[in-house]
Design a protein around this motif. Structure first.
Motif, PDB file in Angstrom:
ATOM      1  N   ARG A 262       0.835  -1.206   0.000  1.00 28.11           N
ATOM      2  CA  ARG A 262       0.000   0.000   0.000  1.00 28.11           C
ATOM      3  C   ARG A 262       0.869   1.256   0.000  1.00 28.11           C
ATOM      4  NH1 ARG A 262      -4.091  -2.111   4.743  1.00 28.11           N
ATOM      5  NH2 ARG A 262      -5.377  -3.491   3.441  1.00 28.11           N
ATOM      6  N   THR A 263       1.964   1.199   0.764  1.00 28.27           N
ATOM      7  CA  THR A 263       2.878   2.342   0.819  1.00 28.27           C
ATOM      8  C   THR A 263       3.485   2.615  -0.552  1.00 28.27           C
ATOM      9  OG1 THR A 263       3.432   1.851   3.127  1.00 28.27           O
ATOM     10  CG2 THR A 263       4.964   3.257   1.914  1.00 28.27           C
ATOM     11  N   LEU A 264       3.914   1.542  -1.227  1.00 26.72           N
ATOM     12  CA  LEU A 264       4.535   1.706  -2.540  1.00 26.72           C
ATOM     13  C   LEU A 264       3.538   2.257  -3.551  1.00 26.72           C
ATOM     14  CD1 LEU A 264       6.666  -1.565  -2.748  1.00 26.72           C
ATOM     15  CD2 LEU A 264       7.497   0.765  -2.437  1.00 26.72           C
ATOM     16  N   VAL A 265       2.323   1.738  -3.523  1.00 26.30           N
ATOM     17  CA  VAL A 265       1.298   2.217  -4.467  1.00 26.30           C
ATOM     18  C   VAL A 265       1.038   3.703  -4.258  1.00 26.30           C
ATOM     19  CG1 VAL A 265      -1.150   2.084  -5.064  1.00 26.30           C
ATOM     20  CG2 VAL A 265       0.179  -0.009  -4.799  1.00 26.30           C
ATOM     21  N   ARG A 266       0.930   4.104  -2.972  1.00 23.05           N
ATOM     22  CA  ARG A 266       0.646   5.508  -2.663  1.00 23.05           C
ATOM     23  C   ARG A 266       1.816   6.407  -3.052  1.00 23.05           C
ATOM     24  NH1 ARG A 266      -0.428   4.674   2.069  1.00 23.05           N
ATOM     25  NH2 ARG A 266       1.511   5.260   3.106  1.00 23.05           N
ATOM     26  N   TYR A 267       3.030   5.984  -2.705  1.00 26.82           N
ATOM     27  CA  TYR A 267       4.205   6.824  -2.976  1.00 26.82           C
ATOM     28  C   TYR A 267       4.511   6.890  -4.462  1.00 26.82           C
ATOM     29  CZ  TYR A 267       8.917   8.742  -2.586  1.00 26.82           C
ATOM     30  OH  TYR A 267      10.022   9.533  -2.709  1.00 26.82           O
ATOM     31  N   ASN A 268       4.341   5.777  -5.184  1.00 27.84           N
ATOM     32  CA  ASN A 268       4.747   5.704  -6.588  1.00 27.84           C
ATOM     33  C   ASN A 268       3.647   6.090  -7.569  1.00 27.84           C
ATOM     34  OD1 ASN A 268       7.364   4.837  -5.973  1.00 27.84           O
ATOM     35  ND2 ASN A 268       6.734   2.692  -5.856  1.00 27.84           N
ATOM     36  N   ARG A 269       2.535   6.584  -7.041  1.00 28.63           N
ATOM     37  CA  ARG A 269       1.427   6.933  -7.920  1.00 28.63           C
ATOM     38  C   ARG A 269       1.851   7.950  -8.989  1.00 28.63           C
ATOM     39  NH1 ARG A 269      -1.989   8.081  -4.182  1.00 28.63           N
ATOM     40  NH2 ARG A 269      -2.860   5.994  -4.059  1.00 28.63           N
ATOM     41  N   HIS A 270       2.685   8.907  -8.600  1.00 30.85           N
ATOM     42  CA  HIS A 270       3.123   9.938  -9.539  1.00 30.85           C
ATOM     43  C   HIS A 270       4.045   9.380 -10.626  1.00 30.85           C
ATOM     44  CE1 HIS A 270       6.444   9.568  -6.721  1.00 30.85           C
ATOM     45  NE2 HIS A 270       7.227  10.115  -7.631  1.00 30.85           N
ATOM     46  N   ALA A 271       4.601   8.161 -10.370  1.00 29.74           N
ATOM     47  CA  ALA A 271       5.523   7.566 -11.339  1.00 29.74           C
ATOM     48  C   ALA A 271       4.843   6.523 -12.221  1.00 29.74           C
ATOM     49  CB  ALA A 271       6.704   6.937 -10.603  1.00 29.74           C
ATOM     50  N   ASP A 272       3.513   6.434 -12.150  1.00 35.30           N
ATOM     51  CA  ASP A 272       2.789   5.495 -13.004  1.00 35.30           C
ATOM     52  C   ASP A 272       3.053   5.809 -14.472  1.00 35.30           C
ATOM     53  OD1 ASP A 272       1.752   4.249 -10.830  1.00 35.30           O
ATOM     54  OD2 ASP A 272      -0.231   5.181 -10.941  1.00 35.30           O
ATOM     55  N   GLY A 273       3.305   4.782 -15.243  1.00 37.66           N
ATOM     56  CA  GLY A 273       3.548   4.978 -16.670  1.00 37.66           C
ATOM     57  C   GLY A 273       5.002   5.264 -17.005  1.00 37.66           C
ATOM     58  N   CYS A 274       5.833   5.458 -15.986  1.00 38.31           N
ATOM     59  CA  CYS A 274       7.255   5.709 -16.236  1.00 38.31           C
ATOM     60  C   CYS A 274       7.987   4.386 -16.481  1.00 38.31           C
ATOM     61  CB  CYS A 274       7.886   6.441 -15.050  1.00 38.31           C
ATOM     62  SG  CYS A 274       7.272   8.127 -14.814  1.00 38.31           S
ATOM     63  N   ILE A 275       9.125   4.456 -17.183  1.00 40.41           N
ATOM     64  CA  ILE A 275       9.892   3.255 -17.491  1.00 40.41           C
ATOM     65  C   ILE A 275      11.335   3.438 -17.033  1.00 40.41           C
ATOM     66  CG2 ILE A 275       8.466   2.525 -19.427  1.00 40.41           C
ATOM     67  CD1 ILE A 275      10.366   3.875 -21.316  1.00 40.41           C
ATOM     68  N   THR A 276      11.990   2.319 -16.768  1.00 40.11           N
ATOM     69  CA  THR A 276      13.370   2.368 -16.290  1.00 40.11           C
ATOM     70  C   THR A 276      14.336   2.551 -17.455  1.00 40.11           C
ATOM     71  OG1 THR A 276      13.671  -0.023 -16.481  1.00 40.11           O
ATOM     72  CG2 THR A 276      12.751   0.805 -14.414  1.00 40.11           C
ATOM     73  N   VAL A 277      15.560   2.923 -17.125  1.00 35.55           N
ATOM     74  CA  VAL A 277      16.588   3.073 -18.155  1.00 35.55           C
ATOM     75  C   VAL A 277      16.891   1.726 -18.800  1.00 35.55           C
ATOM     76  CG1 VAL A 277      18.569   2.722 -16.648  1.00 35.55           C
ATOM     77  CG2 VAL A 277      18.799   4.219 -18.624  1.00 35.55           C
ATOM     78  N   SER A 278      16.715   0.643 -18.054  1.00 37.57           N
ATOM     79  CA  SER A 278      16.927  -0.697 -18.612  1.00 37.57           C
ATOM     80  C   SER A 278      15.915  -0.991 -19.711  1.00 37.57           C
ATOM     81  CB  SER A 278      16.824  -1.759 -17.511  1.00 37.57           C
ATOM     82  OG  SER A 278      17.840  -1.596 -16.555  1.00 37.57           O
ATOM     83  N   ASP A 279      14.656  -0.603 -19.480  1.00 43.67           N
ATOM     84  CA  ASP A 279      13.625  -0.818 -20.497  1.00 43.67           C
ATOM     85  C   ASP A 279      13.912   0.006 -21.749  1.00 43.67           C
ATOM     86  OD1 ASP A 279      12.192  -2.599 -18.929  1.00 43.67           O
ATOM     87  OD2 ASP A 279      11.068  -1.003 -17.939  1.00 43.67           O
ATOM     88  N   ILE A 280      14.360   1.247 -21.541  1.00 48.78           N
ATOM     89  CA  ILE A 280      14.682   2.109 -22.690  1.00 48.78           C
ATOM     90  C   ILE A 280      15.860   1.526 -23.466  1.00 48.78           C
ATOM     91  CG2 ILE A 280      15.466   4.403 -23.379  1.00 48.78           C
ATOM     92  CD1 ILE A 280      14.044   5.511 -20.901  1.00 48.78           C
ATOM     93  N   ALA A 281      16.889   1.088 -22.719  1.00 48.15           N
ATOM     94  CA  ALA A 281      18.069   0.516 -23.370  1.00 48.15           C
ATOM     95  C   ALA A 281      17.704  -0.744 -24.154  1.00 48.15           C
ATOM     96  CB  ALA A 281      19.130   0.198 -22.320  1.00 48.15           C
ATOM     97  N   LYS A 282      16.869  -1.568 -23.582  1.00 46.89           N
ATOM     98  CA  LYS A 282      16.467  -2.812 -24.237  1.00 46.89           C
ATOM     99  C   LYS A 282      15.742  -2.534 -25.546  1.00 46.89           C
ATOM    100  CE  LYS A 282      13.893  -7.088 -23.403  1.00 46.89           C
ATOM    101  NZ  LYS A 282      13.057  -7.829 -22.408  1.00 46.89           N
ATOM    102  N   SER A 283      14.881  -1.515 -25.554  1.00 46.42           N
ATOM    103  CA  SER A 283      14.133  -1.184 -26.768  1.00 46.42           C
ATOM    104  C   SER A 283      15.050  -0.673 -27.871  1.00 46.42           C
ATOM    105  CB  SER A 283      13.061  -0.133 -26.457  1.00 46.42           C
ATOM    106  OG  SER A 283      13.651   1.121 -26.123  1.00 46.42           O
ATOM    107  N   MET A 284      16.247  -0.197 -27.493  1.00 49.90           N
ATOM    108  CA  MET A 284      17.199   0.329 -28.467  1.00 49.90           C
ATOM    109  C   MET A 284      18.328  -0.656 -28.777  1.00 49.90           C
ATOM    110  SD  MET A 284      17.647   4.223 -27.036  1.00 49.90           S
ATOM    111  CE  MET A 284      16.287   5.386 -27.038  1.00 49.90           C
ATOM    112  N   GLY A 285      18.281  -1.804 -28.114  1.00 50.51           N
ATOM    113  CA  GLY A 285      19.332  -2.771 -28.332  1.00 50.51           C
ATOM    114  C   GLY A 285      20.638  -2.387 -27.683  1.00 50.51           C
TER     115      GLY A 285
END
Length: 224
Positions: free
Chosen positions: A129-152
């Motif tokens: 519950r704490t994580l959901v509440r705190y990370n609500r503003h970061a919904d839809g964001c992606i990590t640098v690993s995901d970005i790197a993977k999409s670019m190979g």
């Protein structure tokens, strides 16, 4: 009349006619007589009989015997008490208050007697519950690993690229945006909770990129 049955753990919020006699100072015979006289009216209104049961009584010689008695709820008990004098009714009300306090105390103890697994499950729920509440503003964001993977690319290479371009810098054990790129909706902090080897709860944040930030990185990589 209902079949005689033994009292069980479910009778915690009940009082027998034997206990009523003891509390009020009356003879059990007289209490039973009052209950029998008032049962028909109760049956007519509530469509149910009083529970007829028994209790094991220890005899002076060490033996035991079964004594028939009634087992009444608080409402049924106070209904019967309307035929008692004021002093007897007062004693009965006070005894019910004591029983309810004892029941509440026992309930609190039972809630405390949980296993380690129960504690961990409850902790996971609270942390979730704490994580959901705190990370609500970061919904839809992606990590640098995901970005790197999409670019190979390798995430380490992409982080090095963003650092060389002075978009981010390593600070306090994590990557942070440089002042020039802060406040432009490019990235957010995401909370992560974990445990050390000795079981101590720890938490840290890490940078995740918004769609706008990911598009900026994509353009910079393409241009580069």
């Amino acid at each position: 009349m209902n079949e005689i049955q033994k009292l069980s753990a479910m009778d915690a919020q009940r009082m027998t006619s034997l206990e009523i006699a003891e509390v009020t100072g009356k003879q059990h015979f007289h209490v039973m007589e009052a209950i029998r006289k008032m049962e028909p009216a109760w049956m007519k209104v509530c469509k149910s009989n009083f529970r007829f049961t028994s209790r094991t009584i220890v005899q002076p010689n060490g033996g035991t015997r079964e004594v028939p008695c009634y087992s009444l709820t608080k409402t049924e008990c106070l209904y019967i008490a309307t035929k008692f004098n004021d002093e007897a009714r007062a004693k009965l009300v006070i005894r019910w208050q004591q029983l309810e306090k004892e029941h509440m105390a026992q309930s609190c103890v039972r809630r405390l007697l949980v296993t380690d697994e129960d504690v961990m499950q409850e902790a996971e729920i609270i942390i979730g519950r704490t994580l959901v509440r705190y990370n609500r503003h970061a919904d839809g964001c992606i990590t640098v690993s995901d970005i790197a993977k999409s670019m190979g690319l390798d995430p380490k290479d992409l982080n090095s690229f963003l650092t060389d371009k002075k978009i981010q810098k390593w600070r306090g054990g994590q990557y942070r945006l440089t002042p020039e790129y802060e406040g432009h909706g490019l990235a957010q902090d995401r909370l992560f909770i974990y445990y050390s080897k000795n079981g101590k709860q720890k938490e840290r944040t890490y940078l995740v990129w918004t769609q706008k930030g990911a598009e900026m990185i994509d353009k910079m990589i393409y241009k580069h």
